[in-house]
Design an enzyme around this catalytic site. Structure first.
Site, PDB file in Angstrom:
ATOM      1  N   TYR A 139       0.824  -1.202   0.000  1.00  0.00           N
ATOM      2  CA  TYR A 139       0.000   0.000   0.000  1.00  0.00           C
ATOM      3  C   TYR A 139       0.865   1.261   0.000  1.00  0.00           C
ATOM      4  O   TYR A 139       0.402   2.350   0.337  1.00  0.00           O
ATOM      5  CB  TYR A 139      -0.952  -0.007   1.206  1.00  0.00           C
ATOM      6  CG  TYR A 139      -2.237  -0.759   0.917  1.00  0.00           C
ATOM      7  CD1 TYR A 139      -3.417  -0.097   0.664  1.00  0.00           C
ATOM      8  CD2 TYR A 139      -2.245  -2.146   0.867  1.00  0.00           C
ATOM      9  CE1 TYR A 139      -4.582  -0.780   0.379  1.00  0.00           C
ATOM     10  CE2 TYR A 139      -3.407  -2.847   0.583  1.00  0.00           C
ATOM     11  CZ  TYR A 139      -4.574  -2.154   0.336  1.00  0.00           C
ATOM     12  OH  TYR A 139      -5.729  -2.839   0.045  1.00  0.00           O
ATOM     13  N   GLY A 250      -9.933  -6.140  -4.225  1.00  0.00           N
ATOM     14  CA  GLY A 250      -8.564  -6.428  -4.635  1.00  0.00           C
ATOM     15  C   GLY A 250      -7.839  -7.307  -3.637  1.00  0.00           C
ATOM     16  O   GLY A 250      -7.080  -8.212  -4.014  1.00  0.00           O
ATOM     17  N   ASP A 251      -8.065  -7.065  -2.345  1.00  0.00           N
ATOM     18  CA  ASP A 251      -7.448  -7.898  -1.312  1.00  0.00           C
ATOM     19  C   ASP A 251      -8.030  -9.304  -1.322  1.00  0.00           C
ATOM     20  O   ASP A 251      -7.313 -10.276  -1.073  1.00  0.00           O
ATOM     21  CB  ASP A 251      -7.646  -7.249   0.059  1.00  0.00           C
ATOM     22  CG  ASP A 251      -6.881  -5.943   0.190  1.00  0.00           C
ATOM     23  OD1 ASP A 251      -5.657  -5.953  -0.026  1.00  0.00           O
ATOM     24  OD2 ASP A 251      -7.505  -4.921   0.491  1.00  0.00           O
ATOM     25  N   ARG A 252      -9.332  -9.413  -1.603  1.00  0.00           N
ATOM     26  CA  ARG A 252      -9.942 -10.739  -1.694  1.00  0.00           C
ATOM     27  C   ARG A 252      -9.350 -11.516  -2.870  1.00  0.00           C
ATOM     28  O   ARG A 252      -9.037 -12.711  -2.764  1.00  0.00           O
ATOM     29  CB  ARG A 252     -11.454 -10.607  -1.849  1.00  0.00           C
ATOM     30  CG  ARG A 252     -12.200 -11.889  -2.196  1.00  0.00           C
ATOM     31  CD  ARG A 252     -12.291 -12.887  -1.037  1.00  0.00           C
ATOM     32  NE  ARG A 252     -11.041 -13.589  -0.747  1.00  0.00           N
ATOM     33  CZ  ARG A 252     -10.950 -14.710  -0.037  1.00  0.00           C
ATOM     34  NH1 ARG A 252     -12.048 -15.256   0.472  1.00  0.00           N
ATOM     35  NH2 ARG A 252      -9.794 -15.271   0.189  1.00  0.00           N
TER      36      ARG A 252
END
Length: 455
Positions: A139, A250-252
Site C-alpha cells: 500500500y 482487490g485484497d480478496r
C-alpha cells in the site's frame, strides 16, 4: 497445511453506518444519524484475515504503531487467527473511516501522518523461509520497500505474488504473479493507450516483460481479469453478481490467488479461483460485511437464489421474482425477463422442474431438461439466479425467497394469480407485464412439427 506469509502495510478500517433522511440546514450535505460503528483490518491486514477465514495458516509481516489504533488492529488480527510479525512503526497507525448511509458510502476520512517501519530482524527471514507462498500487499507505506532484499530471496524459494500500489515500487524479479487493477496498470504503463480488456491485455504483456514476472493479472472489476504469461494471454471472465460493495475486492482477489498458489495451483488456476472469490465477496457486501474470526452462517438447505435474495434485502434493494417453464426460450420470454429485471435490483426465475412441466404440459414435455433450461436462463444478462421448484405453482419457492415483486407476463388479471395472495403476506406485490403477441413455445413446437412433416 500450506503456510501463507503476507507482507505489507496494515491499516485500521472503520465503518460508521447510519441513515440519511435530511440535509444539513447550514450546507447542502446529508445528515447521517449514526447507528453502528465497527472496526476491521484493512490493507495487508485485510488480505491476511481473508486468507485465514478460508482456513489458511497465515503469518502477517507488517508495521503497527504504538497507539490505540495499532492495539485495536493487533487485537482484530489475533481474533482472525493471524500470526503477526510486527516491525514496529515510527508514526501513527493509518486509519480509513468510511461513512455509509443505508449501506452506501458517502464519505471517506483518512487519518495518517509521516511514518517509517522498523528494521527487520531474524524472525522476518525465518517466517519467509517457512512460507509455502508469499503475498506482498503493498500500500506504498514502506513495509515492502524495507523488506525488498528479503523478498528477492523469497521469490527464488516459493511462489511470490505482488499486489502493487502506485506509491510503491514494482514487484521483485521472478515474482510468480503480479495483480494490479486496471487503473494501477495504466499508471505503471502510461505509454499504452486505450481502455477496456484489450488495452489491459497489452499493459499486462508490457509489465510482464518490464517486471520480469512469470505472470501478470490485470483485474477488471465485474469483467474479471486478463492474465499474461509466458504462454500468451487470456481473459478470465467473472460470474455475474447483483449489486454489492467492491470495497476490499482487490485484497480478496490477491489473498485467494496466493492461497491457491500455496497449494500448488498454476497461475491460471489461481487467477480463475481468485476471480470467483472476489465476485462472491463483492456480491456478499464486500469488506463491510466481513467479520474476522466470526463463524460463517450455516448455508445448509439454502440455495444460491435464496442467498442472493437475502443479500439484496439486507442492502435495502428490491428483489424481483418471476416464474415459468421456459421450455424453448424465445424472444417473448427474453422481453418479459428484461422488463421484470428493470423493476428491481435482482431477478430470480422460479423454474418448473421436469416433473412439474410434465404435469402441466403433458408427457411429451419438456423438450429441454431442467438443468439445461436453467443454464440458458442464467446466461441472460437480465437473470441473476434460477430456483427450481417441483410443485405446480411457485408458491413455496416464493415463501423461501420472499421477493418484493412477483412479475408475470401474459394476459392475466391480478385476481387470477395465486402468487399475488402469497406476496401479500409480507407486503409484496404482483405485477402483470405486457404480453408479446405471436410468441409462444407451443406455437414454435407446432410450426417445427409442421415443417418436419412437409419436408
Amino acid at each position: 497445511m500450506s503456510r501463507l506469509v503476507v507482507v505489507g502495510d496494515a491499516l485500521l478500517d472503520r465503518d460508521v453506518t447510519g441513515r440519511a433522511t435530511r440535509l444539513c440546514p447550514d450546507a447542502p450535505v446529508p445528515v447521517v444519524e449514526e447507528e453502528e460503528r465497527r472496526s476491521r483490518p484493512g490493507g495487508a491486514a485485510l488480505a491476511a484475515a481473508l486468507a485465514a477465514a478460508d482456513g489458511q495458516e497465515v503469518c502477517l509481516i507488517c508495521a503497527l504503531g504504538r497507539d490505540g489504533a495499532g492495539e485495536e488492529l493487533s487485537d482484530l488480527l489475533a481474533c482472525a487467527g493471524v500470526e503477526v510479525v510486527d516491525l514496529g512503526l515510527c508514526g501513527p497507525t493509518p486509519e480509513k473511516i468510511r461513512i455509509l448511509a443505508s449501506g452506501r458510502p458517502l464519505l471517506r476520512l483518512d487519518r495518517e501522518g509521516p511514518a517509517r517501519p522498523g528494521r527487520p530482524g531474524g524472525e522476518v527471514e525465518a517466517a519467509l523461509e517457512a512460507a509455502s507462498a508469499v503475498l506482498v500487499s503493498d500500500y506504498g507505506r514502506g513495509v515492502a520497500a524495507a523488506l525488498r532484499g528479503h523478498l528477492v530471496r523469497a521469490a527464488a524459494r516459493s511462489p511470490l505474488l505482488w499486489d502493487p500500489h502506485p506509491r510503491g515500487s514494482g514487484p521483485v524479479p521472478g515474482a510468480f504473479l503480479a495483480t494490479p487493477n486496471a487503473e494501477e496498470a495504466a499508471l505503471f504503463a502510461p505509454g499504452v493507450p486505450g481502455g477496456g480488456r484489450a488495452a489491459a491485455g497489452r499493459r499486462a504483456r508490457l509489465l510482464l516483460e518490464r517486471w520480469r514476472a512469470a505472470g501478470v493479472a490485470v483485474t477488471l472489476g465485474p469483467e474479471g481479469a486478463v492474465l499474461a504469461g509466458e504462454g500468451g494471454s487470456c481473459a478470465v471472465p467473472a460470474p455475474r453478481a447483483a449489486g454489492g460493495d467492491p470495497c476490499g475486492a482487490g485484497d480478496r482477489f490477491a489473498s485467494r490467488a496466493a492461497s491457491l498458489a500455496a497449494a500448488g495451483a498454476s497461475a491460471r488456476e489461481a487467477v480463475e479461483g481468485a476471480v470467483r472469490a472476489a465476485s462472491a465477496f463483492v456480491a456478499g457486501g464486500g469488506a463491510h460485511a466481513f467479520r474476522p474470526g466470526a463463524p460463517r452462517p450455516p448455508a445448509e438447505g439454502r440455495t444460491a437464489a435464496e442467498e442472493l435474495a437475502r443479500r439484496v434485502r439486507e442492502r435495502g434493494g428490491t428483489v424481483v421474482a418471476t416464474g415459468g417453464c421456459f421450455d424453448l426460450l424465445h424472444a417473448g420470454h427474453v422481453r418479459m425477463l428484461e422488463a421484470a429485471r428493470s423493476l428491481g435490483d435482482c431477478l430470480v426465475v422460479c423454474l418448473n422442474s421436469d416433473a412439474s412441466v410434465r404435469r402441466l404440459k403433458g408427457e411429451d414435455r419438456p423438450l429441454v431438461p431442467q438443468e439445461e433450461r436453467a443454464t440458458v436462463l442464467r446466461a441472460l444478462g437480465c437473470v441473476d439466479e434460477v430456483l427450481l421448484f417441483e410443485e405446480d405453482t411457485p408458491e413455496e419457492a416464493l415463501e423461501r425467497l420472499r421477493p418484493h415483486i412477483f412479475a408475470k407476463g401474459g394476459d392475466y388479471e391480478l385476481s387470477e394469480l395465486p402468487e399475488a395472495r402469497v406476496l401479500a403476506r409480507w407486503g409484496g406485490e404482483a405485477v402483470i407485464l405486457p404480453y408479446v403477441e405471436g410468441r409462444s413455445t407451443s406455437r414454435l413446437i407446432r410450426e417445427a412439427a409442421s415443417r418436419a412433416e412437409s419436408g
